[in-house]
Motif scaffolding. Structure first.
Motif, short mmCIF file in Angstrom:
data_model
loop_
_atom_site.label_atom_id
_atom_site.label_comp_id
_atom_site.label_asym_id
_atom_site.label_seq_id
_atom_site.Cartn_x
_atom_site.Cartn_y
_atom_site.Cartn_z
N GLU A 97 -37.27 50.11 24.20
CA GLU A 97 -38.44 50.23 23.34
C GLU A 97 -38.61 48.98 22.47
O GLU A 97 -39.72 48.51 22.27
CB GLU A 97 -38.33 51.46 22.45
N ALA A 100 -40.02 46.20 24.63
CA ALA A 100 -41.43 46.43 24.91
C ALA A 100 -42.29 46.11 23.68
O ALA A 100 -43.37 45.50 23.81
CB ALA A 100 -41.66 47.88 25.33
N LEU A 101 -41.81 46.47 22.51
CA LEU A 101 -42.53 46.15 21.27
C LEU A 101 -42.69 44.64 21.09
O LEU A 101 -43.76 44.15 20.75
CB LEU A 101 -41.77 46.69 20.07
N LEU A 103 -42.45 42.26 23.44
CA LEU A 103 -43.23 41.66 24.52
C LEU A 103 -44.73 41.94 24.38
O LEU A 103 -45.53 41.22 24.96
CB LEU A 103 -42.72 42.13 25.87
N SER A 104 -45.08 42.96 23.61
CA SER A 104 -46.49 43.29 23.44
C SER A 104 -47.19 42.34 22.46
O SER A 104 -48.41 42.32 22.39
CB SER A 104 -46.65 44.74 22.97
N ARG A 105 -46.44 41.54 21.73
CA ARG A 105 -47.01 40.61 20.76
C ARG A 105 -47.35 39.29 21.43
O ARG A 105 -46.71 38.87 22.38
CB ARG A 105 -46.02 40.35 19.63
N SER A 106 -48.35 38.61 20.86
CA SER A 106 -48.68 37.28 21.36
C SER A 106 -47.55 36.32 21.00
O SER A 106 -46.79 36.57 20.06
CB SER A 106 -50.00 36.79 20.75
#
Length: 170
Positions: A97, A100-101, A103-106
């Motif tokens: 988790e 994933a958190l 990797l979701s950011r620019s």
């Protein structure tokens, strides 16, 4: 909280340990800290506890006035999360988790977040983390540079990474 509301002389005196300056600095910051705690914590009792935790932290570890408000707010945020976890209301995030958190950011946002995470670390953790993860020094090289034992360096590095992970996954 606006850094403009706090003079650099007041901040420097507080940073160097002047009790009157520290009290004045924290009195100036308290309304903003309390407001942020009420918005972040799960209950008003937790907000008060988090505010008190922030108010009694040692200001001497902060290097600049610009970092002061970010430091105070990160203390409150961590304390609110700690209290929620203690009450069983905030589950720990597993590695998948957390990844994933992140990797979701620019990339630009992630760089700023990592820089802020380093800045939020206490100086003795930040130094070890920067030497190891940025300068890519070995544990032995860091121990020699700091005049500390290998075990101390490893413990500080472990704690620094845990604090950064916590900071980045909120």
């Amino acid at each position: 909280m606006s850094a403009a509301a706090i003079s650099s002389n007041l901040f420097e005196a507080a940073r160097l340990g002047d009790p009157q300056a520290t009290a004045s600095l924290l009195e100036t910051a308290q309304p903003d800290i309390r407001r942020y705690a009420r918005a972040t914590c799960r209950s008003s009792a937790d907000a008060e506890d988090a505010t008190q935790e922030a108010m009694f932290r040692h200001v001497g570890t902060i290097r600049s006035l610009v970092a002061f408000s970010a430091w105070l707010f990160s203390v409150v945020r961590r304390e609110c999360l700690r209290l929620a976890r203690k009450a069983g209301l905030a589950p720990s995030i597993d590695d998948g988790e957390a990844e994933a958190l992140l990797l979701s950011r620019s990339e630009a946002d992630l760089r700023l977040d990592v820089a802020a995470a380093f800045e939020a670390l206490p100086a003795h953790y930040r130094d070890v983390a920067l030497m190891r993860d940025v300068k890519e020094m070995t544990i032995d090289e860091i121990a020699a540079a700091l005049g500390a034992s290998r075990q101390t360096v490893k413990a500080r590095l472990h704690r620094a990474r845990a604090l950064m992970r916590e900071y980045l996954t909120r």
